[in-house]
Design an enzyme around this catalytic site. Structure first.
Site, PDB file in Angstrom:
ATOM      1  N   SER A 111      49.307  35.131  38.282  1.00  0.00           N
ATOM      2  CA  SER A 111      48.350  35.413  39.347  1.00  0.00           C
ATOM      3  C   SER A 111      48.979  35.193  40.723  1.00  0.00           C
ATOM      4  O   SER A 111      49.986  35.826  41.043  1.00  0.00           O
ATOM      5  CB  SER A 111      47.102  34.556  39.130  1.00  0.00           C
ATOM      6  OG  SER A 111      46.034  34.999  39.930  1.00  0.00           O
ATOM      7  N   ASP A 122      42.343  43.848  34.200  1.00  0.00           N
ATOM      8  CA  ASP A 122      42.387  42.617  35.000  1.00  0.00           C
ATOM      9  C   ASP A 122      41.517  42.768  36.243  1.00  0.00           C
ATOM     10  O   ASP A 122      41.753  43.652  37.067  1.00  0.00           O
ATOM     11  CB  ASP A 122      43.835  42.329  35.405  1.00  0.00           C
ATOM     12  CG  ASP A 122      44.040  40.946  35.981  1.00  0.00           C
ATOM     13  OD1 ASP A 122      43.127  40.430  36.662  1.00  0.00           O
ATOM     14  OD2 ASP A 122      45.129  40.371  35.766  1.00  0.00           O
ATOM     15  N   HIS A 125      42.372  38.301  32.820  1.00  0.00           N
ATOM     16  CA  HIS A 125      43.356  38.029  33.869  1.00  0.00           C
ATOM     17  C   HIS A 125      44.603  37.407  33.261  1.00  0.00           C
ATOM     18  O   HIS A 125      44.532  36.330  32.680  1.00  0.00           O
ATOM     19  CB  HIS A 125      42.720  37.084  34.889  1.00  0.00           C
ATOM     20  CG  HIS A 125      43.560  36.811  36.088  1.00  0.00           C
ATOM     21  ND1 HIS A 125      44.348  37.774  36.688  1.00  0.00           N
ATOM     22  CD2 HIS A 125      43.739  35.679  36.820  1.00  0.00           C
ATOM     23  CE1 HIS A 125      44.962  37.246  37.733  1.00  0.00           C
ATOM     24  NE2 HIS A 125      44.622  35.983  37.825  1.00  0.00           N
TER      25      HIS A 125
END
Length: 498
Positions: free
Chosen positions: A213, A439, A468
């Site tokens: 991320s 995502d 995610h």
């Protein structure tokens, strides 16, 4: 963007101080390191035992442009593997998530058992997070008001904007007062420079790195600043560092809208789903329920109410993983019968709010502080209204709650740190980028752009699925090439689509 498997780990545990070891303080300075920062690159190495892991504090300059100024310490943790092939530094996301907490408390969820058993894993708290000169803005009561407060005025009116501006100013003033001078220097470029000191502390010529991320942005920044020191880099759930903050917000809205559509499509096929009809009808029901909730909050057993702020937060949290969809369904069933308990628990989980009303980590405060130094949207009213129009058109469910995005950082007391002209990382070896088609937080096209357009040498792994990030939580088609890359440096002849 936050990787929420890491977001709700307790921040502080007792650390034992036994097993301290030192190497001589006269380590040789590496070639290419400026003499002004030599003391940081040659500082004594001291690991201590901490509940079966090894911990250390690594000194770095508070202000990298003036290294003779005050120093700060970066908290680092190491899990050692027998006969390790090397070290892998990792970041779980955020910005604001604690890498120390993640390695200590969720080590078995990092990647695969094969990788964990063959490498030492190093976690760290980037500056401003965890125990590394943490950002502190408000007490628990103040955070409750900031996170769960709802304006009593109609959205977009002068009164509403004045209410929001006052709430933001209270938060920002608290950050400046309670954090101190380091608040100006918690940007990502400074954190990437800290990573290079950690690399030297590990006595590695090149850095191997796994970032999830926001950790992909941190990794891309490191690779841009130090391309010659990049080893094996894997960036999962990728951000595109070349888009503006306004574009990033718009793209993320599209991602959450897609995830919500995928959720309701799945829900209406199952017995017990509180939604009915086609997916399109189900989206209508979600939208209407949120609008109704704006004026009619739901009670909970805790005595707190589930208002629109908590409900939207709960929906956002549930979009991060298919594993959360069952709890969203349960929460919507309860809401239909007049209870907001499960949905409020989801919102609290997102915000790291504990049952006693305290907050387990400073992830929210660090997230805003770091983000506002890295980039920000225009905060003038005309620009925000133009952005609002785009959001309302694109966001059937969430767009109404994605407005006036420039206000938060518009009040920030320090300027944006100038970004590199390019994040190509010219001279670095191949960098692996992983993107998940469903995502919501870092939409798939960002991974495509990072691998194929931004980086000079990127290699894309695509996971066709929801949620995610993908490595360690998807399938062997993703996991095996990542493991092989870290262990041998080799990649498949073609980019996998999994």
């Amino acid at each position: 963007m936050r990787r929420f498997l890491a977001a709700s780990v307790a921040l502080v545990t007792a650390i034992s101080l036994s097993g301290c070891s030192l190497t001589p303080s006269s380590r040789a300075l590496e070639p290419g390191i400026d003499a002004s920062v030599s003391s940081f690159y040659t500082q004594p190495i001291s690991w201590r035992d901490c509940d079966g892991f090894e911990c250390a504090e690594v000194k770095v300059p508070m202000d990298w442009s003036n290294p003779a100024r005050e120093t700060i310490e970066i908290s680092v943790i190491r899990h050692s593997a027998p006969d390790a092939l090397g070290n892998i530094l990792m970041n779980p996301g955020g910005p604001g998530a604690s890498g120390v907490d993640f390695v200590r408390d969720q080590f078995d969820s990092i990647g695969t058992e094969q990788l964990r058993s063959n490498f030492n894993f190093i976690g760290f708290d980037p500056r401003g997070t965890g125990t590394s000169s943490p950002v502190k803005c408000l007490d628990a009561k103040g955070l409750d008001g900031f996170l769960y407060g709802v304006s009593p005025y109609e959205t977009g009116t002068k009164e509403d904007l004045a209410w929001s501006k006052k709430a933001i100013k209270k938060f920002v003033d608290g950050c400046k007062k309670n954090t101190g001078p380091v608040l100006e220097f918690v940007d990502t470029q400074s954190a990437a420079k800290d990573m290079d000191v950690i690399r030297a502390y590990l006595e590695d010529d090149k850095l191997d790195y796994l970032g999830f991320s926001y950790g992909t942005f941190l990794g891309a920044t490191y690779a841009t600043l130090f391309p010659e020191r990049v080893g094996h880099f894997v960036l999962d759930g990728a951000e595109n560092p070349m888009v503006t903050d306004a574009e990033k917000s718009y793209n993320q809205l599209l991602g959450f809208e897609l995830a919500m559509k995928n959720y309701v499509t799945d829900c209406v096929k199952k017995s017990g789903c509180p939604l009915s009809g086609t997916p399109n009808h189900a989206l209508d029901q979600i939208e209407a329920w949120l609008i109704h909730l704006e004026e009619n909050p739901l009670p909970t057993e805790s005595g707190r109410e589930l208002n629109i702020s908590g409900a939207v937060t709960a929906l956002i949290l549930a979009m991060y993983s298919e594993d959360y969809w069952q709890y969203l369904t349960q929460g919507l069933v309860e809401a239909k019968s007049g209870s907001g308990d499960t949905l409020l628990r989801l919102a609290d989980f997102y915000n790291d709010r504990q049952d006693d009303g305290t907050y387990a980590t400073n992830i929210l405060e660090a997230n805003i502080s770091i983000s506002c130094l890295d980039s920000r949207q225009p905060s003038d009213l005309a620009s925000m209204e133009a952005q609002n129009e785009k959001m309302l058109k694109a966001g059937r469910v969430f767009g109404r709650y994605w407005l006036y995005g420039g206000m938060m950082c518009g009040e920030w007391p320090y300027p944006v740190v100038a970004a590199p002209a390019s994040y190509a990382a010219d001279g670095a070896p191949t960098i692996v980028v992983i993107g998940t088609t469903g995502d919501p937080a870092t939409p798939y096209q960002q991974a495509v752009a990072l691998a194929h357009d931004v980086l000079a040498d990127g290699f894309l792994i695509t996971y066709e699925g929801e949620g995610h990030t993908a490595y360690g939580r998807s399938n062997d088609c993703v996991n095996d090439p990542v493991d092989k890359f870290f262990m041998t440096g080799k990649l498949p002849s073609a980019e996998p689509v999994c």
